[in-house]
Design an enzyme around this catalytic site. Sequence first.
Site, mmCIF file in Angstrom:
data_model
loop_
_atom_site.group_PDB
_atom_site.id
_atom_site.type_symbol
_atom_site.label_atom_id
_atom_site.label_comp_id
_atom_site.label_asym_id
_atom_site.label_seq_id
_atom_site.Cartn_x
_atom_site.Cartn_y
_atom_site.Cartn_z
ATOM 1 N N TYR A 7 0.854 -1.185 0.000
ATOM 2 C CA TYR A 7 0.000 0.000 0.000
ATOM 3 C C TYR A 7 0.893 1.239 0.000
ATOM 4 C CZ TYR A 7 -3.810 3.078 1.773
ATOM 5 O OH TYR A 7 -4.741 4.081 1.962
ATOM 6 N N LYS A 42 -1.511 -1.442 -4.023
ATOM 7 C CA LYS A 42 -2.519 -0.378 -3.945
ATOM 8 C C LYS A 42 -1.758 0.935 -4.105
ATOM 9 C CE LYS A 42 -6.254 1.354 -0.918
ATOM 10 N NZ LYS A 42 -6.131 2.772 -1.213
#
Length: 308
Positions: free
Chosen positions: A142, A170
């Site tokens: 992320y 992400k």
Amino acid sequence: MSASKRSRVDWKGYLPAIITPFGQDLEIDENGFGQMLEWLHGEGMHGLIVQGTTGEWTAMSREERARLFRLAGAQMGGKLPLIAGCSSFTADESIALAKVAKEAGFEGILLTVPPYVRPGPAEILNFYETVSREVDMPICIYNWPPGTGIDMSLDLLTRLAEIENVVAIKQSTPNFERFCDTFFALKDEVRVFGFPMNEAGLTMLRTHGGDGTMGAGGVLGRAQTGFYDNLWKGDIEAARACGAKDRVLMAEWYTPDLVGKFGSGPAILKAAFEARGIPGGRVRSPLLDVAPADREMIAATLKKLGMI
């Protein structure tokens, strides 16, 4: 690096990082949490992220986070992909949380760089390698610059994508060019999430394929999942209409740097859920609940979009 790593999971579409409802006593509202999970499932979410940024993990103990994983796993396990937000300040803490999530039936974990300390590239690489060695689960990297202070370079993300258990990224950089660079460089090896639901995102998805969006909250329900559902069916106009609703929300509630205009992201989304009649609850300190006047503005957006 095996090009098949992305095929280890079937994560795609719109997967919201969900809120954690707290009651007036600021304890976890388990009943409200369960109601919200059912509503999100009924709205066709393609997966759920529990204890991501929106879940206020920074204000919760390990025991509370573990309890949420177990609650979500018991209620939603096997119904849709569950991804556990295991971000923390140390690898040991992330590993401990990931092991609980696996026992609770989660498919994988979402993991930021440890915030505040601003580790360098070698330290970031070591952090993810350490977690991967100790956790036998798919990992989604992320990249969250507003929360970590670090916008990871393509070179670093490429090296992270080589780690055995890393299957997705992400990419939440505010820099769309950097998102595009990440997608085109790594899309055949790992899944890349972060497509904006606008014309640029729609064009990329139609032309080059792509996996989806790990968004915040899922408060618009089928207006957000519908972007992908309609795209997959070939109904581009319907997908475009769904995406337009999401862009209104982003424009009216957030700055271009993805920071909330009326307070924190969790506080805004909780106010929005409450406006829709779904338990949102309060935020925990140091965050503050949205002021009454701002709640009216949030509700006005939802009315304009036909949500209430």
